[in-house]
Design a protein around this motif. Structure first.
Motif, mmCIF file in Angstrom:
data_model
loop_
_atom_site.group_PDB
_atom_site.id
_atom_site.type_symbol
_atom_site.label_atom_id
_atom_site.label_comp_id
_atom_site.label_asym_id
_atom_site.label_seq_id
_atom_site.Cartn_x
_atom_site.Cartn_y
_atom_site.Cartn_z
ATOM 1 N N GLU A 263 -95.391 27.292 40.641
ATOM 2 C CA GLU A 263 -94.955 26.021 41.294
ATOM 3 C C GLU A 263 -93.487 25.510 41.045
ATOM 4 O O GLU A 263 -93.220 24.608 40.459
ATOM 5 N N PRO A 264 -92.560 26.446 41.348
ATOM 6 C CA PRO A 264 -91.136 26.157 40.941
ATOM 7 C C PRO A 264 -90.539 24.885 41.415
ATOM 8 O O PRO A 264 -89.531 24.459 41.062
ATOM 9 N N ASN A 265 -91.141 24.620 42.802
ATOM 10 C CA ASN A 265 -90.677 23.549 43.325
ATOM 11 C C ASN A 265 -90.853 22.161 42.601
ATOM 12 O O ASN A 265 -90.219 21.123 42.784
ATOM 13 N N VAL A 275 -84.735 24.103 40.084
ATOM 14 C CA VAL A 275 -84.244 25.273 40.638
ATOM 15 C C VAL A 275 -84.652 25.469 42.029
ATOM 16 O O VAL A 275 -85.766 25.430 42.526
ATOM 17 N N ASN A 276 -83.590 25.748 42.819
ATOM 18 C CA ASN A 276 -83.830 25.860 44.277
ATOM 19 C C ASN A 276 -84.271 27.385 44.839
ATOM 20 O O ASN A 276 -84.482 27.912 44.041
ATOM 21 N N GLY A 277 -84.741 27.225 45.856
ATOM 22 C CA GLY A 277 -85.273 28.481 46.573
ATOM 23 C C GLY A 277 -84.349 29.786 46.289
ATOM 24 O O GLY A 277 -84.632 31.011 46.112
ATOM 25 N N PHE A 321 -85.867 30.765 49.585
ATOM 26 C CA PHE A 321 -86.211 31.947 48.704
ATOM 27 C C PHE A 321 -86.398 33.171 49.693
ATOM 28 O O PHE A 321 -85.951 34.285 49.126
ATOM 29 N N MET A 322 -87.082 33.009 50.857
ATOM 30 C CA MET A 322 -87.249 33.824 51.915
ATOM 31 C C MET A 322 -85.902 34.620 52.060
ATOM 32 O O MET A 322 -85.756 36.088 52.201
ATOM 33 N N LYS A 323 -84.857 34.033 52.323
ATOM 34 C CA LYS A 323 -83.540 34.524 52.694
ATOM 35 C C LYS A 323 -83.091 35.413 51.941
ATOM 36 O O LYS A 323 -82.484 36.255 52.028
#
Length: 593
Positions: A263-265, A275-277, A321-323
């Motif tokens: 759960e890094p969000n 910590v952003n994506g 994150f996906m980018k």
């Protein structure tokens, strides 16, 4: 009657030559057919408001058929998987994973993944030390700790002498001492959870050996989540401790897959540091490079980012994150808890609105993933019926099974590849096995699912009578029906058989008539009901009227079906869950793996 049945099952419009009475019967049937269609086929269509024919008062006969030509989804063989929380280091249960009884219970749910992760993942430090007595601490009187530690050391020495799978038979007095320690630690763990402040945990080499031994002996594939909160001054991930763990695991040739963080969000609330994506994506890229430098793990699987519920800010996190790392991970993961375990009531588990909350989350996750990496597999990790550790006699009772079985059916029908249940054994009340090593209702439900349900999902067609909704209200289905090919691992059934699983949330029984390809086939019934006077609160279950319990520490009971004669109407009791294997259908979709 044959004309009516044909049009109901086909879904074709009625020709102008239809008698008026046939039109009156067909309209509600077709409405319910749309309601029960899989989301991928029916979209957001709602049942049309229709009046019941005169004289019909609720005794409803539902016609059910299944498309046997081809599956609508194919999910992982490890679809139903398990999780262990790092809190088992704190409360001492990790030292008992070699118990014959626990290994037997875990083997019953194989093949599956075993994910070692949870809230304390990002406070876990690895130390390559072997002497557990010198590296473990804990609360309690001196005499208690000394006896306990000495017992553990003696047990470890005995295990070291075994070759291959290491199994222990712990004395009753040793287990009793452990339960006392766990009860004390339970209060500490709850205080940490409610205050959202966690103490550091040490995972020794000895503890990692025990964890891997449990997974390997049980036929489970270990997924280990590394600490992502070890940060450099520039907020990049500090991989030094992870590298030490990776090198040790590689030296032991442990077959492990990996994750980074949990759960890094929510990191800002944990450490005051966000910590952003995009940053986490760079951290995952760094971890992938690290794995490629170690021969044992150069092709290891990597999963993430294991975000929480996809609200607006979490969706933005996932997009970032996906980018960066969408192509780095082998599956995209998120987690979900239905309700707050501190305020849950038994009636909450019967609410169809609650059962349907997961659908919206699935759509949000799929939209992001398909935007950046179309076709990438999606997993739901860390799913639990309640948060905050659950509630005694509720999240570990028969009632919680309605949410669990519907979760399995819904995720499979929407193409989610794996669902990881939190937790196999835990300090709270969301677990499948309690601290006496007794299986709880959700364990038996999971065991039936593993034994009977295959990895190919089939479309169902249902026709019947539907009640009229009030103005402005939406009718939510209280009868949930799902269909799969029967598990290929079950040698009691020939390939081509089909398994239905049904949740009846009505307070009245429901009747289902199998039609089309399922008509006049022999059916095996597996009806799971609460056992004892506690009803929905019960922690024991019965299968077809017989209570379920382990035969001994090394033997699970035989799951005996009740054969139903060919063509018999299925009668689903109120507030129950059941499985029905339709034998010898010779379904084309189910003949081959």
């Amino acid at each position: 009657s044959e004309l009516i049945r044909g049009f109901l099952l086909s879904g074709m419009p009625c020709p102008s030559s239809c008698p008026p009475g046939l039109l009156a019967l067909m309209a509600p049937g077709l409405a319910l057919m749309a309601t029960f269609s899989l989301p991928s086929q029916a979209g957001d269509r709602r049942a049309l408001p229709v009046e019941k024919p005169p004289g019909v008062k609720g005794r409803t006969l539902i016609l059910l058929d299944v498309n046997t030509k081809s599956p609508v989804r194919i999910i992982s063989e490890n679809f139903l998987s398990l999780q262990l929380d790092p809190s088992i280091i704190h409360d001492g249960w990790l030292d008992f994973l070699s118990s014959r009884r626990l290994v037997t219970l875990a083997r019953g749910l194989a093949p599956a993944f075993l994910r070692f992760a949870g809230k304390r993942t990002d406070f876990l430090q690895f130390h390559n030390v072997k002497n557990p007595a010198k590296s473990r601490g804990g609360p309690g009187p001196d005499y208690y700790l000394k006896n306990y530690e000495d017992d553990i050391v003696r047990s470890d020495i005995a295990l070291d002498k075994q070759k291959g799978c290491k199994i222990a038979q712990h004395p009753d007095i040793m287990l009793e001492l452990q339960r006392e320690k766990a009860a004390q630690m339970h209060l500490v763990l709850l205080k940490e959870q409610f205050s959202n402040t966690y103490s550091n945990l040490t995972l020794t080499a000895r503890s990692l050996d025990k964890l891997y031994n449990f997974a390997d002996c049980s036929g489970l594939h270990l997924i280990f989540a590394l600490n992502a909160l070890r940060r450099n001054p520039n907020n990049s991930w500090n991989s030094s401790n992870a590298l030490s763990l990776l090198k040790y695991s590689a030296s032991k040739k442990y077959n492990i897959s990996w994750e980074l963080g949990n759960e890094p969000n929510n990191y800002r609330t944990l450490m005051g540091r966000s910590v952003n994506g995009s940053q986490l994506g760079r951290d995952y890229t760094q971890l992938r490079s690290l794995l490629q430098l170690i021969r044992t793990y150069s092709r290891a699987h990597l999963y993430g980012p294991n975000i929480g519920r996809p609200r607006k800010n979490v969706v933005a996190f996932l997009e970032g994150f996906m980018k960066v790392a969408g192509g780095t991970v082998d599956a995209v993961t998120w987690q979900h808890y239905y309700i707050d375990g501190r305020v849950a009531k038994v009636t909450d588990f019967l609410k169809t609105r609650l059962l349907d909350t997961l659908s919206d989350q699935i759509r949000k996750i799929q939209k992001v993933v398909n935007t950046y990496t179309p076709g990438k597999k999606i997993w739901l990790e860390g799913v639990g019926m309640t948060s905050a550790g659950g509630m005694n006699n509720l999240s570990d009772s028969y009632a919680a099974g309605f949410l669990w079985l519907n979760t399995l059916g819904l995720l499979a029908s929407q193409g989610i590849d794996v669902v990881v249940r939190h937790s196999f054994l835990d300090h709270g009340h969301n677990h499948l096995v309690d601290q006496n090593f007794n299986p709880l209702p959700d364990y038996w439900l999971s065991l039936l699912y593993k034994r009977l349900i295959g990895h190919k999902v089939l479309a169902i067609h249902v026709a019947g009578l539907q009640r009229k909704p009030r103005p402005g209200r939406v009718i939510r289905d209280k009868l949930r029906i799902y269909a799969h090919c029967t598990s290929y691992h079950n040698h009691n059934y020939v390939r081509g058989s089909i398994t239905l699983y049904i949740i009846n949330l009505h307070r009245s029984r429901k009747k289902i008539k199998l039609a089309g390809t399922l008509r006049d086939k022999i059916v095996h019934q597996y009806l799971l009901q609460p056992y004892g006077k506690d009803g929905l609160h019960s922690k024991s279950v019965q299968l077809n009227g017989q209570p379920l319990a382990m035969v001994d520490d090394g033997t699970l009971p035989e799951l005996k079906p009740r054969p139903l004669r060919a063509g018999r109407t299925l009668v689903i009791p109120p507030l129950t869950m059941s499985f029905y294997v339709v034998k010898n259908v010779n379904a084309l979709a189910c003949r081959y793996r």
